[in-house]
Every structure is written in structure tokens, then in C-alpha cells.
Design an enzyme around this catalytic site. Structure first.
Site, PDB file in Angstrom:
ATOM      1  N   ARG A  35       0.808  -1.226   0.000  1.00 56.99           N
ATOM      2  CA  ARG A  35       0.000   0.000   0.000  1.00 56.99           C
ATOM      3  C   ARG A  35       0.840   1.275   0.000  1.00 56.99           C
ATOM      4  O   ARG A  35       0.390   2.305  -0.495  1.00 56.99           O
ATOM      5  CB  ARG A  35      -0.927   0.002   1.206  1.00 56.99           C
ATOM      6  CG  ARG A  35      -2.016  -1.051   1.070  1.00 56.99           C
ATOM      7  CD  ARG A  35      -3.078  -0.757   2.064  1.00 56.99           C
ATOM      8  NE  ARG A  35      -4.064  -1.821   2.145  1.00 56.99           N
ATOM      9  CZ  ARG A  35      -4.967  -1.910   3.109  1.00 56.99           C
ATOM     10  NH1 ARG A  35      -4.995  -1.016   4.051  1.00 56.99           N
ATOM     11  NH2 ARG A  35      -5.832  -2.876   3.119  1.00 56.99           N
ATOM     12  N   ASP A 136     -15.152   8.757  10.559  1.00 55.99           N
ATOM     13  CA  ASP A 136     -14.086   7.792  10.305  1.00 55.99           C
ATOM     14  C   ASP A 136     -12.758   8.452  10.650  1.00 55.99           C
ATOM     15  O   ASP A 136     -12.674   9.681  10.782  1.00 55.99           O
ATOM     16  CB  ASP A 136     -14.092   7.350   8.831  1.00 55.99           C
ATOM     17  CG  ASP A 136     -13.369   6.030   8.623  1.00 55.99           C
ATOM     18  OD1 ASP A 136     -14.024   4.976   8.662  1.00 55.99           O
ATOM     19  OD2 ASP A 136     -12.129   6.037   8.440  1.00 55.99           O
TER      20      ASP A 136
HETATM   21  C1  LIG Z   1     -13.943  -2.187   7.289  1.00 60.11           C
HETATM   22  S1  LIG Z   1     -14.408  -0.501   7.432  1.00 60.11           S
HETATM   23  C2  LIG Z   1     -16.090  -0.682   7.993  1.00 60.11           C
HETATM   24  C3  LIG Z   1     -17.027   0.252   7.267  1.00 60.11           C
HETATM   25  C4  LIG Z   1     -18.510   0.104   7.614  1.00 60.11           C
HETATM   26  N1  LIG Z   1     -18.763   0.332   9.018  1.00 60.11           N
HETATM   27  C5  LIG Z   1     -19.034  -1.247   7.194  1.00 60.11           C
HETATM   28  O1  LIG Z   1     -19.390  -2.063   8.046  1.00 60.11           O
HETATM   29  O2  LIG Z   1     -19.112  -1.493   5.987  1.00 60.11           O
HETATM   30  C6  LIG Z   1     -13.538  -0.026   8.917  1.00 60.11           C
HETATM   31  C7  LIG Z   1     -13.304   1.472   9.026  1.00 60.11           C
HETATM   32  O3  LIG Z   1     -12.829   1.759  10.340  1.00 60.11           O
HETATM   33  C8  LIG Z   1     -11.987   2.886  10.263  1.00 60.11           C
HETATM   34  N2  LIG Z   1     -11.172   2.967  11.492  1.00 60.11           N
HETATM   35  C9  LIG Z   1     -10.122   2.204  11.862  1.00 60.11           C
HETATM   36  N3  LIG Z   1      -9.654   2.587  13.052  1.00 60.11           N
HETATM   37  C10 LIG Z   1     -10.427   3.626  13.462  1.00 60.11           C
HETATM   38  C11 LIG Z   1     -10.435   4.453  14.619  1.00 60.11           C
HETATM   39  N4  LIG Z   1      -9.552   4.288  15.620  1.00 60.11           N
HETATM   40  N5  LIG Z   1     -11.354   5.431  14.688  1.00 60.11           N
HETATM   41  C12 LIG Z   1     -12.256   5.622  13.697  1.00 60.11           C
HETATM   42  N6  LIG Z   1     -12.302   4.860  12.576  1.00 60.11           N
HETATM   43  C13 LIG Z   1     -11.398   3.871  12.464  1.00 60.11           C
HETATM   44  C14 LIG Z   1     -11.196   2.650   8.991  1.00 60.11           C
HETATM   45  O4  LIG Z   1     -10.666   3.856   8.476  1.00 60.11           O
HETATM   46  C15 LIG Z   1     -12.250   2.014   8.075  1.00 60.11           C
HETATM   47  O5  LIG Z   1     -12.814   2.956   7.202  1.00 60.11           O
END
Ligand SMILES: C[S@@+](CC[C@H](N)C(=O)[O-])C[C@H]1O[C@@H](n2cnc3c(N)ncnc32)[C@H](O)[C@@H]1O
Length: 266
Positions: A35, A136
Site C-alpha cells: 500500500r 471515520d
Molecule cells: C472495514 S471498514 C467498515 C465500514 C462500515 N462500518 C461497514 O461495516 O461497511 C472499517 C473502518 O474503520 C476505520 N477505522 C479504523 N480505526 C479507526 C479508529 N480508531 N477510529 C475511527 N475509525 C477507524 C477505517 O478507516 C475504516 O474505514
């Protein structure tokens, strides 16, 4: 080809842990290398260690955020885990009709979840006065959400009636993409937020979605996040986790009402 050295791996691992609370283990090393490689090359830097030095430079907060953006896992799509949107419709039907309804899509990635919630409200509970906060850690993902424009392939799981009503097909230079209808977009607000921090100004919510993100955290941080989330959930409010996530072993004032869906005790 540039290879991620052990020292750069450790430094980027620490940077990501400090920013997100997520520990990228040895098994994620190849992912990190893949990445970030094109970014290191695009900057014309010698190697990953030079990239770390570049991020470390005090003027470089933007590059730090960029590296964090590149390391987050953002998979999402419209109406992911569709059963949750049926449960949401039932929950909405039980809410008092007269007061404004607030929903939080926490860790929303590029916003598909937040927009799916908005579409469900407009379809199943059009009488409600509502707003969705979508948050996010990744600024890059939030930008996608704010634009509200997505490639047509993302429409795969959207119910056909919603396609007609809420997805505006792009023409000419926007061929191959669609835009989420304005009546959904204008009620969804995107903000950057770290799940490990409490932001009282967010206010409180009737419904919170925090799906497919807790799996990335260790138990201690998962517990901390859930406690912070619960502070933002109103009494009798409803919490949605991802279908693969559970509250097993957590002592929280929640009662299970459906698969990975919980109601806060009053
Ligand atoms: C796999 S996606 C899930 C998206 C959506 N909730 C779904 O279920 O389709 C996980 C997201 O968590 C975010 N993320 C990771 N660590 C985080 C944190 N400490 N605080 C806020 N967001 C976070 C990532 O940037 C990513 O966009």
C-alpha cells in the site's frame, strides 16, 4: 523494487498504532509494503526509511495522515449485512414521531453505510425528522463520502426500488458512476473522529452503527471503544455491531434484540 525494511516496518507500525489503536502484526507486513510503495516512489524517495524520515519532519502532518489513510482497511458497500436494515426499519417504527432522530455511523469508511441508513429512513419512516453523523479516522474516505459519488459496481446490493429513487446515474464525464440523491446527502454529515476518543460535542444518538471495525482491536481497546460509544447512546437506544462481532465477555448495560443488535438499558 523497494522493500520494507524492519526499521521502517516498526516505525510505521507504531505510527499506525498511535493514530488508530490498531496493531498491524507481522502478517500485515506485505499489505503495508504494497500500500505504501507507490507513495514512496511517487515522492521520489530512496526507500521506506526515507519515507519515515519524511513523515517525521515536523511540517509533515499531511503526509502522516496520508500514510494512515493508506493503512486503514476500508472495505464497505451499500446495504452490507442487509438484515440490519430490516431491523433498523423496525427500530425506527418504534421511535416517537415527534422528536428528531439522530443516527451515528461510526467508522463509516466512504459513507455507504451512512447513506444506506438515510435511504432506509426515507423509505420506511418518512415522517421522521432525522440526521446521520458519519465518522471515520481516514480523511480520504470521508472525502469520498462528502462527494457522494460512487462507481456503478457499488450498486450491486442496493434494493431495485432504492436504485431508482436514490441513485442518480452519471452522464458524459461522470459515465460509470452514480451520485446519491440530494434528499439523502443533505442529511448526512461527515466528520473525522477517532473511536478511541470521546467527543461530547457529538451529542447523543438514538441509533449507533459501529460495524466491522471492532474486530481490528485488542480486547482492552474494544472495551474502551464500546464504553465511549455507550456514552453517546441514549437510554433505550440501539447499537448495531457487525454480524461477525459480538459482545461476549463484555459487561455492558445492553440487551440483545437481534443478531449483533443491542438495546441500551434505560
Ligand atoms: C472495514 S471498514 C467498515 C465500514 C462500515 N462500518 C461497514 O461495516 O461497511 C472499517 C473502518 O474503520 C476505520 N477505522 C479504523 N480505526 C479507526 C479508529 N480508531 N477510529 C475511527 N475509525 C477507524 C477505517 O478507516 C475504516 O474505514
Amino acid at each position: 523494487m523497494l522493500v520494507l525494511t524492519q526499521s521502517a516496518f516498526r516505525e510505521l507500525q507504531a505510527l499506525f498504532l498511535a493514530a488508530s489503536g490498531i496493531q498491524l502484526t507481522e502478517s500485515k507486513r506485505a499489505m503495508m509494503e504494497a500500500r505504501l510503495r507507490s507513495r514512496v516512489e511517487a515522492l521520489g524517495l530512496r526507500d521506506f526509511d526515507a519515507y519515515c524520515a519524511h513523515i517525521r519532519a515536523s511540517y509533515n502532518a499531511e503526509e502522516r495522515q496520508r500514510a494512515i489513510d493508506l493503512l486503514t482497511t476500508n472495505e464497505t458497500y451499500f446495504f452490507r449485512e442487509p438484515v440490519h436494515f430490516q431491523v433498523l426499519a423496525e427500530v425506527l417504527a418504534q421511535l416517537p414521531k415527534t422528536q428528531p432522530v439522530r443516527v451515528w455511523s461510526a467508522a463509516c469508511s466512504s459513507g455507504e453505510e451512512a447513506f444506506s441508513i438515510g435511504m432506509t429512513i426515507l423509505d420506511k419512516a418518512p415522517w421522521l425528522n432525522w440526521e446521520v453523523r458519519a465518522s471515520d479516522l481516514s480523511e480520504r474516505m470521508l472525502e469520498c463520502g462528502r462527494r457522494g459519488v460512487f462507481p456503478l459496481q457499488r450498486l450491486e446490493h442496493m434494493p431495485p426500488t432504492y436504485l431508482k429513487r436514490f441513485a442518480l446515474r452519471g452522464t458524459r464525464e461522470n459515465e460509470g458512476s452514480f451520485r446519491v440523491a440530494d434528499d439523502v446527502r443533505r442529511r448526512v454529515r461527515f466528520i473525522q473522529h477517532n473511536l478511541l476518543e470521546d467527543v461530547p460535542t457529538l451529542g447523543s444518538f438514538d441509533v449507533i452503527f459501529v460495524r466491522n471495525v471492532l474486530i481490528y482491536f485488542d480486547n482492552e481497546r474494544k472495551q474502551k471503544i464500546l464504553k465511549l460509544i455507550l456514552k453517546r447512546l441514549r437510554p433505550a437506544g440501539v447499537l448495531f455491531l457487525g454480524l461477525a462481532e459480538s459482545l461476549q465477555g463484555q459487561d455492558l448495560p445492553l440487551v440483545r434484540i437481534s443478531n449483533s443488535v443491542y438495546r441500551k438499558r434505560e
